[in-house]
Design a protein around this motif. Structure first.
Motif, PDB file in Angstrom:
ATOM      1  N   MET A  89       0.819  -1.214   0.000  1.00 36.69           N
ATOM      2  CA  MET A  89       0.000   0.000   0.000  1.00 36.69           C
ATOM      3  C   MET A  89       0.857   1.271   0.000  1.00 36.69           C
ATOM      4  O   MET A  89       0.435   2.311  -0.503  1.00 36.69           O
ATOM      5  CB  MET A  89      -0.945  -0.008   1.207  1.00 36.69           C
ATOM      6  N   HIS A  99       1.540   1.710  -3.470  1.00 37.67           N
ATOM      7  CA  HIS A  99       0.292   2.209  -4.081  1.00 37.67           C
ATOM      8  C   HIS A  99       0.185   3.722  -3.895  1.00 37.67           C
ATOM      9  O   HIS A  99      -0.150   4.451  -4.841  1.00 37.67           O
ATOM     10  CB  HIS A  99      -0.912   1.508  -3.434  1.00 37.67           C
ATOM     11  N   HIS A 159      -2.874  -6.706  -5.368  1.00 32.41           N
ATOM     12  CA  HIS A 159      -2.995  -5.265  -5.177  1.00 32.41           C
ATOM     13  C   HIS A 159      -4.428  -4.816  -4.981  1.00 32.41           C
ATOM     14  O   HIS A 159      -4.756  -4.138  -3.996  1.00 32.41           O
ATOM     15  CB  HIS A 159      -2.369  -4.506  -6.359  1.00 32.41           C
ATOM     16  N   LYS A 160      -5.334  -5.166  -5.890  1.00 34.24           N
ATOM     17  CA  LYS A 160      -6.714  -4.674  -5.803  1.00 34.24           C
ATOM     18  C   LYS A 160      -7.416  -5.195  -4.542  1.00 34.24           C
ATOM     19  O   LYS A 160      -8.169  -4.465  -3.893  1.00 34.24           O
ATOM     20  CB  LYS A 160      -7.491  -5.063  -7.054  1.00 34.24           C
ATOM     21  N   TRP A 190      -5.931  -3.320  -1.569  1.00 31.67           N
ATOM     22  CA  TRP A 190      -6.407  -1.932  -1.626  1.00 31.67           C
ATOM     23  C   TRP A 190      -7.842  -1.839  -1.105  1.00 31.67           C
ATOM     24  O   TRP A 190      -8.177  -0.960  -0.295  1.00 31.67           O
ATOM     25  CB  TRP A 190      -6.306  -1.453  -3.071  1.00 31.67           C
ATOM     26  N   ASP A 192      -7.883  -2.538   2.610  1.00 29.31           N
ATOM     27  CA  ASP A 192      -7.305  -1.382   3.297  1.00 29.31           C
ATOM     28  C   ASP A 192      -8.342  -0.273   3.463  1.00 29.31           C
ATOM     29  O   ASP A 192      -8.439   0.351   4.530  1.00 29.31           O
ATOM     30  CB  ASP A 192      -6.104  -0.872   2.504  1.00 29.31           C
TER      31      ASP A 192
END
Length: 590
Positions: A249, A252, A266-267, A270, A273
């Motif tokens: 993150m 990111h 990642h998605k 994310w 999070d």
């Protein structure tokens, strides 16, 4: 014994046909007049500006040494040259790369000249692809390597995993120490583990340093992830899972597309999070999270290993379990059933995946664990019955006193926890986590009866989940404000004898208990306090920090006893004072 003659190390100036140490040494050892040789050397190698030469004697008269003058000029020219190199580096294209290749070839021989090294390092930093022959020189010379910029080191690290590991290892150790400091900090009650938001946490020094070291290099990112997986397997320390999520993150936030576009987690990370940050899972986000889990393609099952690490992060576990307890409370208030709530089922599914992370990565069998349906159909209703009991007692306490009704309510809603709760927490880690977070829920309500009911069975949690640091840290933080309850023997028995003493041999349990005693010892009966101190006395196997904390606690308790005795003595002296027999004078009114 005579000292050997000084060894002159080549600086690279000679390679550029600039007279250096070797030239000066030869001139001084072969001349008849050393002073004349030095003067000639200064004349030939000084600043060759005719307009400047008449000024040098003037500087001599003002006591300005030639070395200081030349150094100041060098520094000024160096800064201007570095600025020009950086300006060139901001451009793009093959022509720029050719220029830097040429500059590097002509300047690298003087990399060992300290005054000129910043220029060479600047050229290296702006060179996209550095030839291995230069990198090998930097690696072999420790001083040069230390002075090398991170941008250049990345090109060294990508083909030298052990060297990169040496750089990363101290940061990982520092990260673990920082997390453990928060968990065991007995001096600052406001320093709570779960308080910082995800964005605040990933601004930490270690995460930011790692992000800078990685830059946009996918190979280095993969190396760090491999380090984290290996250390997690070796130590079972869940903080490595936290770092895995925080690092992704952080990249990111920095919009490092080269990495976040290729990380399949990642998605999902994310989205999770965002839920943790907002402390909520709405329908839209729940569908996104479920979609990620449901759409893992055949041949890509290994992604589950990294997803499970993301969900094994204590902050993720805390969010999932806390959210599940909130949903159960909502279902009670609205007379709903757990199996009918799709978000609750998803949370439990994610919880099961996170709790199986270590086993999955260790076995390399990447398959999502099946959620036991009976946890939903039998355990959760039993847990909800405990929550209903808590509500009934809370409401009864507000009603007008009625001895018969109060007695019936107390008997019906204060007995042992249902057998199903105890049975399932022994068999299921998901059930264990939910029981633990129900305990925290009752502690937040300061419900002593609710706490004692669940503490009686909490030691039965599968895999000793109830003795993990994040949970004990949170529990102790909630119990400290309930210090008055420790005057009652039944509360001490429930917490100490039935729960904490069951795993007192564990170093971390001792540390958490010492932290608790640090604050509540004045409320404990003398006999109970002595029993606890005797049981908690550290042995040679305990960590040095445990010994220090125990000694400090003993000193704190001794000081408190002295102050208490002094206060009692002062009261007795006051009581026997002869002034007590003197009648109080009547007030005079004007």
């Amino acid at each position: 014994m005579a000292q050997p003659p000084p060894k002159f190390v080549g600086t690279g100036l000679e390679e550029l046909k600039i007279p250096g140490q070797s030239f000066l040494r030869d001139a001084l050892t072969s001349c008849t007049d050393p002073l004349k040789a030095i003067e000639n050397f200064q004349f030939e190698n000084g600043i060759l500006l005719p307009s400047l030469r008449p000024m040098l004697p003037l500087l001599d008269l003002h006591g300005v040494r030639r070395l200081d003058f030349h150094t100041s000029v060098l520094e000024e020219l160096r800064e201007k040259l570095i600025a020009e190199i950086n300006k060139l580096g901001a451009k793009e294209g093959r022509e720029r790369d050719k220029i830097f290749d040429k500059l590097l070839k002509e300047s690298f021989p003087v990399v060992r000249v300290r005054a000129l090294r910043p220029i060479v390092m600047c050229i290296l930093r702006n060179t996209p692809h550095i030839d291995d022959k230069y990198l090998r020189v930097l690696v072999r010379d420790r001083e040069l390597y230390q002075d090398t910029d991170t941008e250049v080191k990345r090109q060294i690290w990508k083909d030298n995993q052990s060297l990169f590991g040496d750089e990363v290892s101290p940061l990982l150790s520092q990260y673990i120490r920082e997390k453990e400091h928060i968990l065991f900090d007995h001096l600052n009650l406001n320093n709570l583990f779960f308080t910082p938001s995800p964005k605040v946490r990933r601004q930490g020094e270690v995460v930011q340093k790692l992000a800078k070291m990685i830059g946009n290099n996918v190979k280095l990112y993969d190396m760090v992830l491999q380090f984290l997986r290996t250390l997690f397997l070796r130590t079972r320390n869940v903080h490595y899972c936290t770092l895995r999520a925080e690092l992704l993150m952080a990249l990111h936030d920095l919009e490092v597309q080269d990495i976040i576009s290729v990380d399949p987690c990642h998605k999902f990370t994310w989205c999770l999070d965002a839920c943790i940050r907002e402390k909520n899972v709405d329908i839209k986000r729940s569908r996104e999270l479920q979609g990620f889990l449901d759409n893992i393609k055949r041949g890509q099952e290994q992604v589950l290993g990294d997803l499970s690490m993301t969900l094994c992060d204590p902050y993720a576990i805390n969010f999932l379990a806390t959210s599940a307890i909130k949903i159960l409370q909502h279902l009670i208030n609205n007379e709903g059933l757990p199996r009918e709530n799709t978000i609750l089922i998803l949370l439990l599914r994610m919880l099961a995946l996170g709790l199986s992370a270590w086993v999955m990565i260790d076995s390399q069998e990447f398959k999502e664990p099946k959620l036991d349906s009976q946890v939903v159909t039998k355990f959760l209703p039993a847990l909800m019955s405990l929550m209903v009991d808590d509500q009934v007692r809370h409401l009864t306490a507000k009603l007008p006193p009625d001895e018969r009704e109060s007695a019936i309510t107390t008997i019906e809603h204060s007995g042992p926890a249902p057998d199903a709760v105890e049975a399932y927490i022994q068999e299921s880690t998901v059930a264990s986590i939910l029981a633990m977070y129900y305990t925290l829920h009752t502690a937040r309500q300061k419900d002593r009866v609710g706490i004692l009911r669940v503490l009686a069975i909490l030691a039965c949690c599968k895999d000793d989940r109830a003795y993990e640091d994040p949970f004990l840290h949170s529990l102790i933080a909630l119990l400290i404000p309930m210090a008055e309850e420790f005057t009652a023997e039944d509360f001490c028995t429930g917490l100490f004898d039935e729960f904490l003493f069951a795993r007192l041999t564990r170093d971390n349990v001792t540390r958490h208990m010492l932290k608790l005693l640090w604050y509540i010892h004045p409320k404990l009966p003398a006999a109970r306090l002595q029993t606890l101190l005797k049981a908690l006395q550290p042995t040679a196997q305990h960590h040095e920090n445990v010994h220090k904390l125990y000694e400090n606690l003993q000193a704190r308790i001794g000081l408190a006893m002295q102050e208490s005795a002094a206060a009692s003595e002062a009261m007795e002296i006051d009581y026997d004072s002869p002034l007590k027999s003197v009648p109080t004078p009547k007030p005079h009114y004007i």
